[in-house]
Design a protein around this motif. Structure first.
Motif, PDB file in Angstrom:
ATOM      1  N   ALA A   1       0.845  -1.204   0.000  1.00 26.89           N
ATOM      2  CA  ALA A   1       0.000   0.000   0.000  1.00 26.89           C
ATOM      3  C   ALA A   1       0.878   1.250   0.000  1.00 26.89           C
ATOM      4  CB  ALA A   1      -0.917  -0.001   1.216  1.00 26.89           C
ATOM      5  N   PRO A   2       0.409   2.332  -0.635  1.00 31.64           N
ATOM      6  CA  PRO A   2       1.199   3.567  -0.660  1.00 31.64           C
ATOM      7  C   PRO A   2       1.559   4.088   0.736  1.00 31.64           C
ATOM      8  CG  PRO A   2      -0.667   3.737  -2.155  1.00 31.64           C
ATOM      9  CD  PRO A   2      -0.827   2.453  -1.399  1.00 31.64           C
ATOM     10  N   ALA A   3       0.702   3.821   1.715  1.00 32.19           N
ATOM     11  CA  ALA A   3       0.969   4.263   3.088  1.00 32.19           C
ATOM     12  C   ALA A   3       1.689   3.191   3.897  1.00 32.19           C
ATOM     13  CB  ALA A   3      -0.337   4.636   3.772  1.00 32.19           C
ATOM     14  N   GLY A   4       2.015   2.062   3.256  1.00 31.93           N
ATOM     15  CA  GLY A   4       2.643   0.957   3.965  1.00 31.93           C
ATOM     16  C   GLY A   4       1.610   0.145   4.716  1.00 31.93           C
ATOM     17  N   PRO A   5       2.051  -0.892   5.443  1.00 36.11           N
ATOM     18  CA  PRO A   5       1.098  -1.723   6.179  1.00 36.11           C
ATOM     19  C   PRO A   5       0.462  -0.945   7.319  1.00 36.11           C
ATOM     20  CG  PRO A   5       3.341  -2.309   6.758  1.00 36.11           C
ATOM     21  CD  PRO A   5       3.431  -1.299   5.656  1.00 36.11           C
ATOM     22  N   GLY A   6      -0.750  -1.316   7.637  1.00 36.00           N
ATOM     23  CA  GLY A   6      -1.464  -0.655   8.722  1.00 36.00           C
ATOM     24  C   GLY A   6      -2.951  -0.772   8.511  1.00 36.00           C
ATOM     25  N   VAL A   7      -3.700   0.027   9.252  1.00 35.60           N
ATOM     26  CA  VAL A   7      -5.152   0.029   9.160  1.00 35.60           C
ATOM     27  C   VAL A   7      -5.627   1.481   9.135  1.00 35.60           C
ATOM     28  CG1 VAL A   7      -7.312  -0.655  10.298  1.00 35.60           C
ATOM     29  CG2 VAL A   7      -5.316  -2.149  10.420  1.00 35.60           C
ATOM     30  N   LEU A   8      -6.457   1.802   8.167  1.00 36.23           N
ATOM     31  CA  LEU A   8      -7.126   3.095   8.131  1.00 36.23           C
ATOM     32  C   LEU A   8      -8.461   2.951   8.840  1.00 36.23           C
ATOM     33  CD1 LEU A   8      -6.567   4.180   4.433  1.00 36.23           C
ATOM     34  CD2 LEU A   8      -5.720   5.390   6.460  1.00 36.23           C
ATOM     35  N   VAL A   9      -8.783   3.858   9.747  1.00 36.16           N
ATOM     36  CA  VAL A   9     -10.052   3.851  10.454  1.00 36.16           C
ATOM     37  C   VAL A   9     -10.705   5.206  10.183  1.00 36.16           C
ATOM     38  CG1 VAL A   9     -11.185   3.569  12.692  1.00 36.16           C
ATOM     39  CG2 VAL A   9      -9.088   2.313  12.197  1.00 36.16           C
ATOM     40  N   LEU A  10     -11.944   5.180   9.661  1.00 36.31           N
ATOM     41  CA  LEU A  10     -12.587   6.392   9.147  1.00 36.31           C
ATOM     42  C   LEU A  10     -13.888   6.707   9.871  1.00 36.31           C
ATOM     43  CD1 LEU A  10     -12.103   5.447   5.393  1.00 36.31           C
ATOM     44  CD2 LEU A  10     -10.561   6.792   6.836  1.00 36.31           C
ATOM     45  N   PHE A  11     -14.056   7.974  10.228  1.00 33.02           N
ATOM     46  CA  PHE A  11     -15.232   8.460  10.948  1.00 33.02           C
ATOM     47  C   PHE A  11     -15.757   9.722  10.272  1.00 33.02           C
ATOM     48  CE2 PHE A  11     -12.530   6.415  14.086  1.00 33.02           C
ATOM     49  CZ  PHE A  11     -13.397   5.718  14.915  1.00 33.02           C
TER      50      PHE A  11
ATOM     51  N   GLY B   1       2.689   9.324   9.850  1.00 31.17           N
ATOM     52  CA  GLY B   1       1.635   8.510  10.455  1.00 31.17           C
ATOM     53  C   GLY B   1       0.290   9.204  10.489  1.00 31.17           C
ATOM     54  N   ARG B   2       0.008  10.040   9.481  1.00 31.16           N
ATOM     55  CA  ARG B   2      -1.245  10.813   9.445  1.00 31.16           C
ATOM     56  C   ARG B   2      -2.082  10.395   8.255  1.00 31.16           C
ATOM     57  NH1 ARG B   2      -1.002  16.243  12.395  1.00 31.16           N
ATOM     58  NH2 ARG B   2       0.922  16.054  13.540  1.00 31.16           N
ATOM     59  N   ALA B   3      -3.396  10.604   8.389  1.00 30.56           N
ATOM     60  CA  ALA B   3      -4.329  10.320   7.305  1.00 30.56           C
ATOM     61  C   ALA B   3      -5.364  11.435   7.240  1.00 30.56           C
ATOM     62  CB  ALA B   3      -5.001   8.971   7.505  1.00 30.56           C
ATOM     63  N   ALA B   4      -6.012  11.567   6.091  1.00 31.75           N
ATOM     64  CA  ALA B   4      -7.034  12.601   5.904  1.00 31.75           C
ATOM     65  C   ALA B   4      -8.155  12.020   5.052  1.00 31.75           C
ATOM     66  CB  ALA B   4      -6.451  13.834   5.224  1.00 31.75           C
ATOM     67  N   LEU B   5      -9.391  12.436   5.359  1.00 37.36           N
ATOM     68  CA  LEU B   5     -10.590  12.013   4.637  1.00 37.36           C
ATOM     69  C   LEU B   5     -11.285  13.254   4.110  1.00 37.36           C
ATOM     70  CD1 LEU B   5     -12.881   9.903   3.966  1.00 37.36           C
ATOM     71  CD2 LEU B   5     -13.767  10.377   6.265  1.00 37.36           C
ATOM     72  N   LEU B   6     -11.715  13.194   2.850  1.00 36.83           N
ATOM     73  CA  LEU B   6     -12.552  14.255   2.276  1.00 36.83           C
ATOM     74  C   LEU B   6     -13.487  13.611   1.282  1.00 36.83           C
ATOM     75  CD1 LEU B   6     -11.485  15.524  -0.866  1.00 36.83           C
ATOM     76  CD2 LEU B   6      -9.443  15.328   0.529  1.00 36.83           C
ATOM     77  N   TRP B   7     -14.553  14.326   0.927  1.00 39.30           N
ATOM     78  CA  TRP B   7     -15.436  13.783  -0.105  1.00 39.30           C
ATOM     79  C   TRP B   7     -15.963  14.882  -0.995  1.00 39.30           C
ATOM     80  CZ3 TRP B   7     -20.604  15.286   0.272  1.00 39.30           C
ATOM     81  CH2 TRP B   7     -21.120  15.573   1.538  1.00 39.30           C
TER      82      TRP B   7
END
Length: 197
Positions: free
Chosen positions: A54-64, A189-195
């Motif tokens: 994965a582009p972000a490497g191994p891990g888990v994305l959790v979305l709210f 180690g950051r993530a962002a959600l948009l739509w």
């Protein structure tokens, strides 16, 4: 390369697989997040298990995302506080205890596995399969490119996943009939959600 996330049907609410709905999993001691605008508990949308490639490497994305005041908490914005994306290390993740709140506000009502599958050469899904989203590749922006900058290092974040609302209108994620885009910065180690719709 883009990998599709296909609807794999019902799955346990705390399954350690990519899925929409159910309950989030995170390191022990994680507290259910709240909206930075209205202070209500956020609705859990999905978790996406990322592999080594994965582009972000191994891990888990959790979305709210906030479901208390649709449209007023700017749920579509990666920075306004009406949604939250967490990039967590793979490992010992446990179910996050839910706060006392209306279950309709906390979860989607249905839990669907999101099964990775290669896209056809034309990018289409296999016949008869519902696409819940995609991993990798390039975002299919419905409007202009809105790639967010990492709040840690100020560099553009990498596109990791796209999400569609889902097959059941009464339990779908609410992206205004549009699509969501998840970006991450692996070094920070950051993530962002948009739509967009």
């Amino acid at each position: 390369m883009t990998t599709l996330l296909l609807d794999g049907g019902p799955v346990a609410p705390d399954a350690r697989v990519s899925r929409t709905g159910g309950v989030p999993t995170a390191p022990a001691g994680t507290v259910w997040p709240v909206c930075r605008v209205c202070a209500g508990p956020l609705q859990f949308l999905a978790q996406i298990v990322l592999g080594d490639a994965a582009p972000a490497g191994p891990g888990v994305l959790v979305l709210f995302m906030c479901a208390h005041r649709p449209g007023r908490c700017e749920q579509w914005s990666p920075t306004a506080g009406g949604n939250l994306a967490l990039l967590l290390p793979a490992g010992d993740l446990v179910s996050v205890p839910a706060p006392d709140a209306d279950e309709d506000v906390l979860g989607l009502g249905a839990v669907r596995a999101a099964v990775p599958a290669p896209a056809a050469p034309d990018g289409a899904a296999p016949a008869g399969r519902t696409v819940l989203g995609s991993l990798g590749g390039e975002p299919d922006w419905l409007q202009d490119d809105e790639t967010p900058d990492c709040p840690g290092c100020a560099r553009p974040m990498t596109f990791v996943a796209g999400l569609r609302e889902g097959p059941e209108p009464t339990t779908a994620m609410n992206f205004g009939s549009g699509r969501a885009y998840v970006h991450a910065c692996a070094p920070c180690g950051r993530a962002a959600l948009l739509w967009q719709c």
